[in-house]
Design a protein around this motif. Structure first.
Motif, PDB file in Angstrom:
ATOM      1  N   ILE A   1      12.238  18.818  -1.637  1.00 46.83           N
ATOM      2  CA  ILE A   1      12.189  18.570  -0.185  1.00 46.83           C
ATOM      3  C   ILE A   1      10.737  18.658   0.295  1.00 46.83           C
ATOM      4  CG2 ILE A   1      12.924  19.438   2.076  1.00 46.83           C
ATOM      5  CD1 ILE A   1      15.237  18.115   0.542  1.00 46.83           C
ATOM      6  N   SER A   2       9.967  19.606  -0.246  1.00 46.09           N
ATOM      7  CA  SER A   2       8.540  19.726   0.114  1.00 46.09           C
ATOM      8  C   SER A   2       7.786  18.455  -0.261  1.00 46.09           C
ATOM      9  CB  SER A   2       7.894  20.916  -0.610  1.00 46.09           C
ATOM     10  OG  SER A   2       8.538  22.101  -0.269  1.00 46.09           O
ATOM     11  N   PHE A   3       8.080  17.929  -1.444  1.00 45.78           N
ATOM     12  CA  PHE A   3       7.445  16.670  -1.870  1.00 45.78           C
ATOM     13  C   PHE A   3       7.824  15.535  -0.909  1.00 45.78           C
ATOM     14  CE2 PHE A   3       8.240  12.595  -4.105  1.00 45.78           C
ATOM     15  CZ  PHE A   3       6.913  12.227  -4.326  1.00 45.78           C
ATOM     16  N   LEU A   4       9.104  15.434  -0.572  1.00 45.41           N
ATOM     17  CA  LEU A   4       9.575  14.349   0.297  1.00 45.41           C
ATOM     18  C   LEU A   4       8.961  14.435   1.695  1.00 45.41           C
ATOM     19  CD1 LEU A   4      13.322  14.320  -0.822  1.00 45.41           C
ATOM     20  CD2 LEU A   4      11.649  12.509  -1.263  1.00 45.41           C
ATOM     21  N   ASP A   5       8.813  15.658   2.205  1.00 46.32           N
ATOM     22  CA  ASP A   5       8.155  15.847   3.509  1.00 46.32           C
ATOM     23  C   ASP A   5       6.724  15.314   3.470  1.00 46.32           C
ATOM     24  OD1 ASP A   5       9.968  16.956   5.348  1.00 46.32           O
ATOM     25  OD2 ASP A   5       9.803  18.940   4.441  1.00 46.32           O
ATOM     26  N   HIS A   6       6.019  15.700   2.417  1.00 45.86           N
ATOM     27  CA  HIS A   6       4.622  15.259   2.263  1.00 45.86           C
ATOM     28  C   HIS A   6       4.557  13.741   2.077  1.00 45.86           C
ATOM     29  CE1 HIS A   6       0.384  15.560   1.234  1.00 45.86           C
ATOM     30  NE2 HIS A   6       0.619  14.760   0.215  1.00 45.86           N
ATOM     31  N   LEU A   7       5.478  13.206   1.295  1.00 53.13           N
ATOM     32  CA  LEU A   7       5.527  11.763   1.039  1.00 53.13           C
ATOM     33  C   LEU A   7       5.757  10.984   2.335  1.00 53.13           C
ATOM     34  CD1 LEU A   7       5.748   9.405  -1.093  1.00 53.13           C
ATOM     35  CD2 LEU A   7       8.201   9.829  -1.092  1.00 53.13           C
ATOM     36  N   ALA A   8       6.763  11.409   3.108  1.00 50.97           N
ATOM     37  CA  ALA A   8       7.101  10.704   4.358  1.00 50.97           C
ATOM     38  C   ALA A   8       5.923  10.712   5.325  1.00 50.97           C
ATOM     39  CB  ALA A   8       8.317  11.347   5.007  1.00 50.97           C
TER      40      ALA A   8
ATOM     41  N   ASN B   1       3.647   7.471   6.522  1.00 52.93           N
ATOM     42  CA  ASN B   1       3.905   7.214   7.951  1.00 52.93           C
ATOM     43  C   ASN B   1       5.317   6.687   8.201  1.00 52.93           C
ATOM     44  OD1 ASN B   1       1.299   7.954   8.899  1.00 52.93           O
ATOM     45  ND2 ASN B   1       0.501   6.024   8.123  1.00 52.93           N
ATOM     46  N   LEU B   2       6.283   7.282   7.520  1.00 56.31           N
ATOM     47  CA  LEU B   2       7.678   6.863   7.694  1.00 56.31           C
ATOM     48  C   LEU B   2       8.285   7.560   8.908  1.00 56.31           C
ATOM     49  CD1 LEU B   2       9.052   7.019   4.026  1.00 56.31           C
ATOM     50  CD2 LEU B   2       8.150   5.022   5.228  1.00 56.31           C
TER      51      LEU B   2
ATOM     52  N   GLU C   1       0.836  -1.211   0.000  1.00 58.75           N
ATOM     53  CA  GLU C   1       0.000   0.000   0.000  1.00 58.75           C
ATOM     54  C   GLU C   1       0.866   1.255   0.000  1.00 58.75           C
ATOM     55  OE1 GLU C   1      -2.551  -0.527   3.393  1.00 58.75           O
ATOM     56  OE2 GLU C   1      -3.874  -1.937   2.331  1.00 58.75           O
ATOM     57  N   GLN C   2       1.990   1.197   0.714  1.00 58.95           N
ATOM     58  CA  GLN C   2       2.907   2.347   0.726  1.00 58.95           C
ATOM     59  C   GLN C   2       3.444   2.628  -0.684  1.00 58.95           C
ATOM     60  OE1 GLN C   2       5.410   0.826   4.003  1.00 58.95           O
ATOM     61  NE2 GLN C   2       5.127   2.780   5.051  1.00 58.95           N
ATOM     62  N   PHE C   3       3.795   1.567  -1.405  1.00 63.00           N
ATOM     63  CA  PHE C   3       4.267   1.759  -2.785  1.00 63.00           C
ATOM     64  C   PHE C   3       3.164   2.346  -3.675  1.00 63.00           C
ATOM     65  CE2 PHE C   3       7.812  -1.204  -1.722  1.00 63.00           C
ATOM     66  CZ  PHE C   3       8.856  -0.397  -2.167  1.00 63.00           C
ATOM     67  N   GLU C   4       1.936   1.900  -3.470  1.00 61.52           N
ATOM     68  CA  GLU C   4       0.798   2.431  -4.249  1.00 61.52           C
ATOM     69  C   GLU C   4       0.609   3.924  -3.976  1.00 61.52           C
ATOM     70  OE1 GLU C   4      -2.123   1.020  -6.607  1.00 61.52           O
ATOM     71  OE2 GLU C   4       0.022   0.846  -6.975  1.00 61.52           O
ATOM     72  N   THR C   5       0.656   4.286  -2.693  1.00 56.06           N
ATOM     73  CA  THR C   5       0.514   5.697  -2.311  1.00 56.06           C
ATOM     74  C   THR C   5       1.664   6.517  -2.887  1.00 56.06           C
ATOM     75  OG1 THR C   5      -0.582   5.027  -0.264  1.00 56.06           O
ATOM     76  CG2 THR C   5       0.291   7.269  -0.326  1.00 56.06           C
ATOM     77  N   TYR C   6       2.861   5.953  -2.824  1.00 56.85           N
ATOM     78  CA  TYR C   6       4.057   6.610  -3.372  1.00 56.85           C
ATOM     79  C   TYR C   6       3.823   6.912  -4.852  1.00 56.85           C
ATOM     80  CZ  TYR C   6       9.227   7.304  -3.660  1.00 56.85           C
ATOM     81  OH  TYR C   6      10.498   7.823  -3.793  1.00 56.85           O
ATOM     82  N   TYR C   7       3.366   5.916  -5.596  1.00 52.46           N
ATOM     83  CA  TYR C   7       3.127   6.116  -7.026  1.00 52.46           C
ATOM     84  C   TYR C   7       2.108   7.235  -7.270  1.00 52.46           C
ATOM     85  CZ  TYR C   7       1.270   5.690 -11.665  1.00 52.46           C
ATOM     86  OH  TYR C   7       0.840   6.010 -12.928  1.00 52.46           O
ATOM     87  N   LYS C   8       1.007   7.190  -6.547  1.00 48.06           N
ATOM     88  CA  LYS C   8      -0.059   8.198  -6.743  1.00 48.06           C
ATOM     89  C   LYS C   8       0.438   9.609  -6.457  1.00 48.06           C
ATOM     90  CE  LYS C   8      -3.813   4.964  -5.830  1.00 48.06           C
ATOM     91  NZ  LYS C   8      -4.591   4.341  -4.747  1.00 48.06           N
ATOM     92  N   LEU C   9       1.182   9.750  -5.356  1.00 49.62           N
ATOM     93  CA  LEU C   9       1.701  11.073  -4.996  1.00 49.62           C
ATOM     94  C   LEU C   9       2.752  11.563  -5.988  1.00 49.62           C
ATOM     95  CD1 LEU C   9       1.996  10.699  -1.109  1.00 49.62           C
ATOM     96  CD2 LEU C   9       0.409  12.178  -2.353  1.00 49.62           C
ATOM     97  N   LEU C  10       3.568  10.650  -6.474  1.00 46.34           N
ATOM     98  CA  LEU C  10       4.588  10.995  -7.464  1.00 46.34           C
ATOM     99  C   LEU C  10       3.941  11.596  -8.720  1.00 46.34           C
ATOM    100  CD1 LEU C  10       7.694  10.683  -8.201  1.00 46.34           C
ATOM    101  CD2 LEU C  10       7.066   8.520  -9.268  1.00 46.34           C
ATOM    102  N   VAL C  11       2.899  10.934  -9.200  1.00 46.80           N
ATOM    103  CA  VAL C  11       2.211  11.402 -10.414  1.00 46.80           C
ATOM    104  C   VAL C  11       1.471  12.715 -10.143  1.00 46.80           C
ATOM    105  CG1 VAL C  11       0.373  10.831 -12.060  1.00 46.80           C
ATOM    106  CG2 VAL C  11       2.042   9.096 -11.420  1.00 46.80           C
ATOM    107  N   GLU C  12       0.833  12.794  -8.990  1.00 44.16           N
ATOM    108  CA  GLU C  12       0.070  13.996  -8.629  1.00 44.16           C
ATOM    109  C   GLU C  12       0.991  15.222  -8.515  1.00 44.16           C
ATOM    110  OE1 GLU C  12      -1.919  15.394  -4.504  1.00 44.16           O
ATOM    111  OE2 GLU C  12      -2.479  13.356  -5.128  1.00 44.16           O
TER     112      GLU C  12
END
Length: 238
Positions: free
Chosen positions: A106-113, A117-118, A23-34
């Motif tokens: 960095i803003s993207f990575l903050d939101h991603l983490a 829930n990393l 699920e984390q990988f799925e969320t990662y993909y969605k956020l990356l594209v968004e």
């Protein structure tokens, strides 16, 4: 590479992902594209390509190096989080610090983490050259990694000053690794490293060449390195 193939390919390498990790990988993909619609994070947005060329490719370092210990890893120029965030998802025990020169990323990575829930992740908006001269960062990391950032002679100067003695620098390269290592040998030795292993393999399905270069840090890096921002690229140690 669809999700099922991704899961199976990793299982073949001894990595079993839980439902939560998938699920984390799925969320990662969605956020990356968004987020990619707002800023340039990646040229690759097709789902199967992201799973192969970003996620699987990032994790491939673990086929040749054991990430099961509680290492502190620094990822130099990670961009959208590759390779360290896919590795962090698979090996939650590692601590990850990412250095990137672009604040938007960095803003993207903050939101991603936060979305994934990393824990045990830190992001630094800095140039690698200035980051590695900071006393609290210099020669403190067990592992320093970089993927498709610069040629070995330049990359060694950006990464090896951050690696503690007896630690490891892992460079993830495409096809030209052997030539780059030959040209970069002087830089690696000057900066306190020694090439231990080079692992070559083909990415599944598309069969493009990949190389994982593992460099051991055997002595301290001279204080003058890294030089000022931009200098390693303009005047590499060769």
């Amino acid at each position: 590479m669809n999700i099922e193939q991704f899961q199976q390919a990793l299982e073949g390498k001894g990595i079993t992902l839980s439902t939560q990790q998938l699920e984390q990988f799925e969320t990662y993909y969605k956020l990356l594209v968004e987020w990619n619609e707002k800023m340039n994070l990646t040229a690759i947005t097709d789902k199967e390509e992201v799973y192969l060329k970003h996620f699987y490719d990032s994790i491939s370092a673990s086929f040749y190096f054991d990430f099961n210990k509680p290492y502190h890893l620094c990822d130099v120029g990670a961009g959208a989080g590759f390779p360290s965030i896919p590795l962090k998802i698979c090996f939650p025990n590692i601590q990850v610090s990412i250095v990137d020169s672009l604040n938007k990323r960095i803003s993207f990575l903050d939101h991603l983490a936060s979305s994934l829930n990393l824990t045990g992740v830190k992001f630094y908006h800095d140039r690698a050259e200035t980051f590695a001269q900071k006393a609290e960062q210099r020669e403190t990391y067990d592992i320093v990694m970089a993927r498709a950032v610069a040629r070995m002679s330049v990359l060694s100067e950006l990464c090896l000053p951050l690696v503690k003695v007896d630690g490891t620098f892992i460079a993830m390269k495409a096809a030209s690794a052997n030539e780059e290592i030959e040209v970069g040998k002087k830089a690696i030795v000057t900066l306190g490293g020694k090439v231990e292993e080079v692992h070559s393999f083909s990415l599944p399905e598309e069969h493009s060449d990949r190389n994982i270069v593992i460099v051991k840090k055997i002595k301290n890096t001279p204080k003058k390195y890294p030089r000022k921002p931009g200098t390693p690229n303009k005047q590499p140690i060769e």
